[in-house]
Design a protein around this motif. Structure first.
Motif, PDB file in Angstrom:
ATOM      1  N   VAL A   1      28.085 -42.721 -60.715  1.00  0.00           N
ATOM      2  CA  VAL A   1      29.128 -41.816 -60.219  1.00  0.00           C
ATOM      3  C   VAL A   1      30.001 -41.361 -61.376  1.00  0.00           C
ATOM      4  O   VAL A   1      30.414 -42.177 -62.217  1.00  0.00           O
ATOM      5  N   ARG A   2      30.288 -40.074 -61.425  1.00  0.00           N
ATOM      6  CA  ARG A   2      31.236 -39.571 -62.409  1.00  0.00           C
ATOM      7  C   ARG A   2      32.154 -38.534 -61.763  1.00  0.00           C
ATOM      8  O   ARG A   2      31.781 -37.872 -60.789  1.00  0.00           O
ATOM      9  N   ILE A   3      33.348 -38.420 -62.335  1.00  0.00           N
ATOM     10  CA  ILE A   3      34.375 -37.526 -61.808  1.00  0.00           C
ATOM     11  C   ILE A   3      34.874 -36.644 -62.940  1.00  0.00           C
ATOM     12  O   ILE A   3      35.148 -37.135 -64.042  1.00  0.00           O
TER      13      ILE A   3
ATOM     14  N   SER B   1      41.730 -52.951 -67.134  1.00  0.00           N
ATOM     15  CA  SER B   1      40.422 -52.302 -67.015  1.00  0.00           C
ATOM     16  C   SER B   1      39.829 -52.133 -68.404  1.00  0.00           C
ATOM     17  O   SER B   1      40.503 -51.633 -69.309  1.00  0.00           O
ATOM     18  N   ILE B   2      38.597 -52.558 -68.567  1.00  0.00           N
ATOM     19  CA  ILE B   2      37.866 -52.380 -69.818  1.00  0.00           C
ATOM     20  C   ILE B   2      37.175 -51.026 -69.746  1.00  0.00           C
ATOM     21  O   ILE B   2      36.463 -50.728 -68.777  1.00  0.00           O
ATOM     22  N   VAL B   3      37.385 -50.191 -70.763  1.00  0.00           N
ATOM     23  CA  VAL B   3      36.974 -48.786 -70.705  1.00  0.00           C
ATOM     24  C   VAL B   3      36.227 -48.413 -71.985  1.00  0.00           C
ATOM     25  O   VAL B   3      36.750 -48.578 -73.088  1.00  0.00           O
ATOM     26  N   ASP B   4      35.012 -47.911 -71.843  1.00  0.00           N
ATOM     27  CA  ASP B   4      34.266 -47.379 -72.978  1.00  0.00           C
ATOM     28  C   ASP B   4      34.732 -45.955 -73.263  1.00  0.00           C
ATOM     29  O   ASP B   4      34.953 -45.164 -72.346  1.00  0.00           O
ATOM     30  N   ASP B   5      34.854 -45.627 -74.549  1.00  0.00           N
ATOM     31  CA  ASP B   5      35.405 -44.344 -74.987  1.00  0.00           C
ATOM     32  C   ASP B   5      34.340 -43.590 -75.785  1.00  0.00           C
ATOM     33  O   ASP B   5      33.894 -44.065 -76.832  1.00  0.00           O
TER      34      ASP B   5
ATOM     35  N   PHE C   1      35.392 -41.201 -70.480  1.00  0.00           N
ATOM     36  CA  PHE C   1      35.782 -42.595 -70.329  1.00  0.00           C
ATOM     37  C   PHE C   1      34.824 -43.215 -69.315  1.00  0.00           C
ATOM     38  O   PHE C   1      34.543 -42.601 -68.275  1.00  0.00           O
ATOM     39  N   SER C   2      34.339 -44.401 -69.607  1.00  0.00           N
ATOM     40  CA  SER C   2      33.444 -45.092 -68.691  1.00  0.00           C
ATOM     41  C   SER C   2      34.056 -46.441 -68.332  1.00  0.00           C
ATOM     42  O   SER C   2      34.259 -47.294 -69.206  1.00  0.00           O
ATOM     43  N   ALA C   3      34.386 -46.623 -67.050  1.00  0.00           N
ATOM     44  CA  ALA C   3      34.997 -47.866 -66.594  1.00  0.00           C
ATOM     45  C   ALA C   3      33.945 -48.971 -66.555  1.00  0.00           C
ATOM     46  O   ALA C   3      32.911 -48.844 -65.897  1.00  0.00           O
ATOM     47  N   VAL C   4      34.207 -50.047 -67.288  1.00  0.00           N
ATOM     48  CA  VAL C   4      33.259 -51.161 -67.369  1.00  0.00           C
ATOM     49  C   VAL C   4      33.587 -52.238 -66.345  1.00  0.00           C
ATOM     50  O   VAL C   4      32.722 -52.664 -65.572  1.00  0.00           O
TER      51      VAL C   4
ATOM     52  N   GLY D   1      42.607 -51.861 -58.367  1.00  0.00           N
ATOM     53  CA  GLY D   1      41.326 -51.255 -58.717  1.00  0.00           C
ATOM     54  C   GLY D   1      41.320 -49.760 -58.467  1.00  0.00           C
ATOM     55  O   GLY D   1      40.791 -48.980 -59.269  1.00  0.00           O
ATOM     56  N   LEU D   2      41.921 -49.337 -57.349  1.00  0.00           N
ATOM     57  CA  LEU D   2      42.032 -47.909 -57.056  1.00  0.00           C
ATOM     58  C   LEU D   2      42.998 -47.227 -58.011  1.00  0.00           C
ATOM     59  O   LEU D   2      42.740 -46.120 -58.501  1.00  0.00           O
ATOM     60  N   LEU D   3      44.118 -47.896 -58.284  1.00  0.00           N
ATOM     61  CA  LEU D   3      45.079 -47.343 -59.240  1.00  0.00           C
ATOM     62  C   LEU D   3      44.438 -47.162 -60.608  1.00  0.00           C
ATOM     63  O   LEU D   3      44.708 -46.173 -61.299  1.00  0.00           O
ATOM     64  N   ALA D   4      43.582 -48.097 -61.005  1.00  0.00           N
ATOM     65  CA  ALA D   4      42.927 -48.000 -62.314  1.00  0.00           C
ATOM     66  C   ALA D   4      42.136 -46.701 -62.426  1.00  0.00           C
ATOM     67  O   ALA D   4      42.174 -46.025 -63.463  1.00  0.00           O
ATOM     68  N   ILE D   5      41.413 -46.343 -61.371  1.00  0.00           N
ATOM     69  CA  ILE D   5      40.634 -45.101 -61.405  1.00  0.00           C
ATOM     70  C   ILE D   5      41.560 -43.889 -61.477  1.00  0.00           C
ATOM     71  O   ILE D   5      41.339 -42.962 -62.263  1.00  0.00           O
ATOM     72  N   LEU D   6      42.597 -43.890 -60.658  1.00  0.00           N
ATOM     73  CA  LEU D   6      43.535 -42.768 -60.661  1.00  0.00           C
ATOM     74  C   LEU D   6      44.214 -42.619 -62.019  1.00  0.00           C
ATOM     75  O   LEU D   6      44.379 -41.506 -62.531  1.00  0.00           O
ATOM     76  N   TYR D   7      44.602 -43.735 -62.620  1.00  0.00           N
ATOM     77  CA  TYR D   7      45.233 -43.683 -63.935  1.00  0.00           C
ATOM     78  C   TYR D   7      44.236 -43.230 -65.000  1.00  0.00           C
ATOM     79  O   TYR D   7      44.590 -42.479 -65.921  1.00  0.00           O
ATOM     80  N   LEU D   8      42.992 -43.677 -64.894  1.00  0.00           N
ATOM     81  CA  LEU D   8      41.999 -43.306 -65.886  1.00  0.00           C
ATOM     82  C   LEU D   8      41.690 -41.806 -65.815  1.00  0.00           C
ATOM     83  O   LEU D   8      41.446 -41.166 -66.848  1.00  0.00           O
ATOM     84  N   ILE D   9      41.716 -41.252 -64.623  1.00  0.00           N
ATOM     85  CA  ILE D   9      41.545 -39.801 -64.482  1.00  0.00           C
ATOM     86  C   ILE D   9      42.703 -39.080 -65.168  1.00  0.00           C
ATOM     87  O   ILE D   9      42.509 -38.054 -65.839  1.00  0.00           O
TER      88      ILE D   9
END
Length: 233
Positions: A67-69, A155-159, A164-167, A181-189
């Protein structure tokens, strides 16, 4: 992409769908890897675990869909906006770090003991965590979430240049009500938009697995199905 050599693991019971047999195609070690090549592999349904890059190749199942956004297309739902407002109102904030700001092991242990005490990740060890934190050929970053100045989630994130890829995300059990966990995705976006990354990769979605259902709520999104990216939402 230059010619690469891959291996295939032996069949084993799937940890997400126990009735299925799991096999992984993995990049054989001692081959040159860098962030540019990994970005190409991300686009082909691969993921990183430690230094190893793999993709599912199961005998009778194709349930794993990467999945990607795109931050430019993402439209937060009403419930996601409420969650962001609630977190901000209660003193929640985050930062994306180039290095770990502290020793994460106590937080990681609390999460595994609470969330995965019946899985292969139990008991938690430093080597498990270090395998995710470090990668010799890739920039790894750390999305830290704070509540009232206390570090409560990481959250560990590949750059890579384009993504950005959430690990992996882990958090203290006491803050589960805030859905870190949901906040992590929203913040990463948000981070992807600020740093002009086109994509945020969320890992694999398995529709039949309840633990992964949350990923389907981030729309619009793309999923890798039968060799192509398909848009949803």
């Amino acid at each position: 992409m230059h010619e690469l050599r891959f291996g295939l693991t032996a069949p084993a019971q799937c940890s997400y769908l126990p009735e299925q047999q799991e096999q992984l195609v993995f990049l054989l070690p001692e081959q040159p890897l860098d962030a540019g090549l990994y970005q190409q592999l991300l686009q082909l349904n691969f993921r990183r675990s430690g230094e190893q890059v793999y993709t599912p190749h199961c005998p009778a199942c194709r349930a794993c869909q990467s999945v990607r956004i795109s931050h430019a297309d993402f439209n937060a739902s009403r419930s996601q906006r409420r969650l962001l407002h609630k977190a901000a109102r209660d003193g929640w904030h985050y930062k994306l770090c180039d290095s770990a700001s502290s020793d994460y092991f106590a937080l990681f242990s609390a999460y595994i003991n609470y969330k995965h005490h019946d899985s292969s990740m139990f008991p938690p060890t430093r080597s498990q965590l270090e395998a995710m934190l470090d990668c010799s050929w890739l920039t790894v970053r750390y999305l830290e979430q704070y509540h009232q100045q206390q570090l409560v989630a990481v959250s560990i994130v590949d750059d890579t240049a384009d993504a950005f890829s959430a690990v992996y995300t882990f958090f203290h059990p006491d803050v589960q009500a805030y859905s870190p966990g949901l906040l992590a995705i929203l913040y990463l976006i948000q981070c992807a938009a600020a740093q002009q990354k086109q994509w945020v990769y969320l890992g694999y979605q398995i529709d039949e697995c309840r633990k992964m259902a949350y990923k389907a709520a981030f729309l619009p999104q793309q999923r890798f199905i039968q060799g192509q990216w398909h848009s949803f939402g």
